[in-house]
Design a protein around this motif. Structure first.
Motif, mmCIF file in Angstrom:
data_model
loop_
_atom_site.group_PDB
_atom_site.id
_atom_site.type_symbol
_atom_site.label_atom_id
_atom_site.label_comp_id
_atom_site.label_asym_id
_atom_site.label_seq_id
_atom_site.Cartn_x
_atom_site.Cartn_y
_atom_site.Cartn_z
ATOM 1 N N ARG A 30 8.747 3.567 5.104
ATOM 2 C CA ARG A 30 8.183 4.577 6.325
ATOM 3 C C ARG A 30 9.189 5.529 6.918
ATOM 4 O O ARG A 30 10.256 5.113 7.370
ATOM 5 C CB ARG A 30 7.605 3.702 7.551
ATOM 6 C CG ARG A 30 6.628 2.619 6.938
ATOM 7 C CD ARG A 30 6.106 1.915 8.154
ATOM 8 N NE ARG A 30 5.023 0.883 7.633
ATOM 9 C CZ ARG A 30 4.707 0.205 8.519
ATOM 10 N NH1 ARG A 30 5.083 -0.029 9.766
ATOM 11 N NH2 ARG A 30 3.472 -0.677 8.114
ATOM 12 N N GLN A 54 11.902 2.892 7.998
ATOM 13 C CA GLN A 54 11.700 1.506 7.948
ATOM 14 C C GLN A 54 11.424 0.978 6.490
ATOM 15 O O GLN A 54 10.706 1.669 6.002
ATOM 16 C CB GLN A 54 10.699 1.093 9.198
ATOM 17 C CG GLN A 54 10.265 -0.238 9.034
ATOM 18 C CD GLN A 54 9.154 -0.592 9.863
ATOM 19 O OE1 GLN A 54 8.420 0.341 10.442
ATOM 20 N NE2 GLN A 54 8.980 -1.750 10.470
ATOM 21 N N THR A 113 9.952 -2.307 4.443
ATOM 22 C CA THR A 113 9.345 -3.476 4.344
ATOM 23 C C THR A 113 8.951 -3.991 2.947
ATOM 24 O O THR A 113 8.730 -3.350 2.072
ATOM 25 C CB THR A 113 7.923 -3.745 5.451
ATOM 26 O OG1 THR A 113 7.118 -2.815 4.915
ATOM 27 C CG2 THR A 113 8.363 -3.419 6.950
#
Length: 383
Positions: free
Chosen positions: A187, A287, A289
């Motif tokens: 992101r 970000q 994940t």
């Protein structure tokens, strides 16, 4: 002890009922209740529920001490709409058993029917109905559940139906069986601007366009030999779908795949490093994940030998696999810590739609041979 025609009819109805009411990973409460009720009617020595979420296990014990053998099936379905076809088609919008887990459950319940009439001579047979295989979280959750410690097997076995193989054909080989895989979600955050003056903002577009080929180059695919790695872009999004705004954020979703867990560790580190460098170079926030984390699945040589000996003794023809599969499977997590594990393939027909295809429907004719193969393995080890 084999299945009767009445058994086969009941197991077929059971599969069709499961097929009509599929549930995705982590939401298998109704499926687990249906399985628990069917197992309870067979009078096992113990039923354990709530394993790793909605997992259910039934224990059939022998008269004498001996090893514990686990046979595993999966509870979950897929978030894919089924193409209208069978009379027992899914009644749940956008969800269907398109991987055949309904058939696997019917087979393992069939093993329970046989065991209810013919207990093992020694040790324990554990029939495990595992949650959340499709997203890679289920086996790990079962293993982490304190209640599983008392069930931990010496041997663990599973099968997977396999379109493309001749109907009823069995394949098994020692060594790599399924690739490790992991989802990587990136992101990026920058700053929006008017489309007429994009220079006043900070768009992630350049970083994303640079990263896509760079990440793909980390895993070019190719033959499934040692060192195999594959990076697949599965989703990309940049800003909002408008003409007046230059984007200020974006996402890339990728699946990383390798033949070994060690290569996956290295691949994840390299992919993360590339993403962080690109974000820093362009002044973006980032970000990262990780999702749907599957360990590599390897067939233990001794467990494979047990399957081969059992099939030979039961006069069930079999051959070697065509090699490891790119697709992932979380069964491999059960191996280790004293457990020897192996999986075999059961052919669903050369003309069958592929797994995860909206037209796929597990062939009911595989229930009986699946039960026979598992019962042969149990007899081989437990008598």
């Amino acid at each position: 002890m084999t299945l009767t025609p009445q058994d086969i009819s009941a197991l077929t109805r059971f599969r069709h009922a499961l097929h009509r009411q599929p549930e995705v990973s982590g939401d298998e409460a109704q499926t687990a209740q249906r399985v628990q009720a069917a197992l309870a009617a067979l009078g096992p020595d113990q039923i354990v529920t709530g394993l790793g979420g909605h997992g259910v296990a039934a224990v059939f014990s022998g008269a004498a001490p001996g090893p514990t053998v686990m046979i595993r099936a999966e509870l979950d379905a897929l978030p894919i709409p089924e193409r209208p076809g069978p009379a027992h088609r899914s009644e749940v919008e956008g969800v269907a058993h398109l991987c055949g887990h309904d058939g696997h459950m019917a087979i393992v319940l069939g093993v329970g029917r046989v065991l209810s009439r013919d207990r093992p001579a020694r040790g324990r047979a554990v029939l495990m109905f595992q949650p959340a295989e499709e997203d890679g979280s289920g086996a790990a959750a079962v293993l982490a559940d304190p209640a599983f410690a008392a069930l931990r097997p010496d041997w663990a076995f599973a099968l997977h139906n396999m379109p493309g193989l001749p109907l009823w054909g069995v394949q098994v080989s020692a060594g790599p069986m399924n690739c490790a895989s992991c989802g990587m979600r990136l992101r990026f955050s920058g700053r929006t601007a008017h489309a007429a003056t994009p220079g006043t903002g900070l768009s992630p577009d350049a970083a994303m366009f640079e990263l896509i080929p760079a990440l793909r180059a980390l895993g070019p695919g190719g033959a499934l030999d040692p060192g195999f790695r594959l990076v697949t872009l599965t989703h990309a999004r940049l800003g909002a779908p408008t003409f007046g705004i230059a984007p200020g954020e974006g996402e890339l979703w990728l699946t990383l795949r390798s033949l070994s867990d060690a290569d996956m560790v290295a691949l994840k580190a390299q992919a993360q490093d590339l993403a962080e460098q690109a974000a820093a170079r362009h002044g973006l926030g980032l970000q990262i994940t990780w999702h749907d984390d599957f360990a590599a699945c390897h067939n233990d040589p001794q467990a494979t030998a047990q399957i081969e000996a059992a099939l030979t003794a039961a006069a069930i023809p079999f051959g070697p696999t065509d090699g490891p599969m790119r697709a992932s499977e979380d069964f491999g997590r059960f191996a280790g810590n004293g457990t020897r594990a192996a999986m075999f393939l059961l052919g669903a027909g050369e003309d069958s739609p592929a797994l995860h295809d909206p037209r796929y429907d597990f062939p009911d004719v595989l229930i009986s041979p699946g039960v026979s193969a598992f019962r042969a393995v149990l007899r081989q080890i437990l008598g």
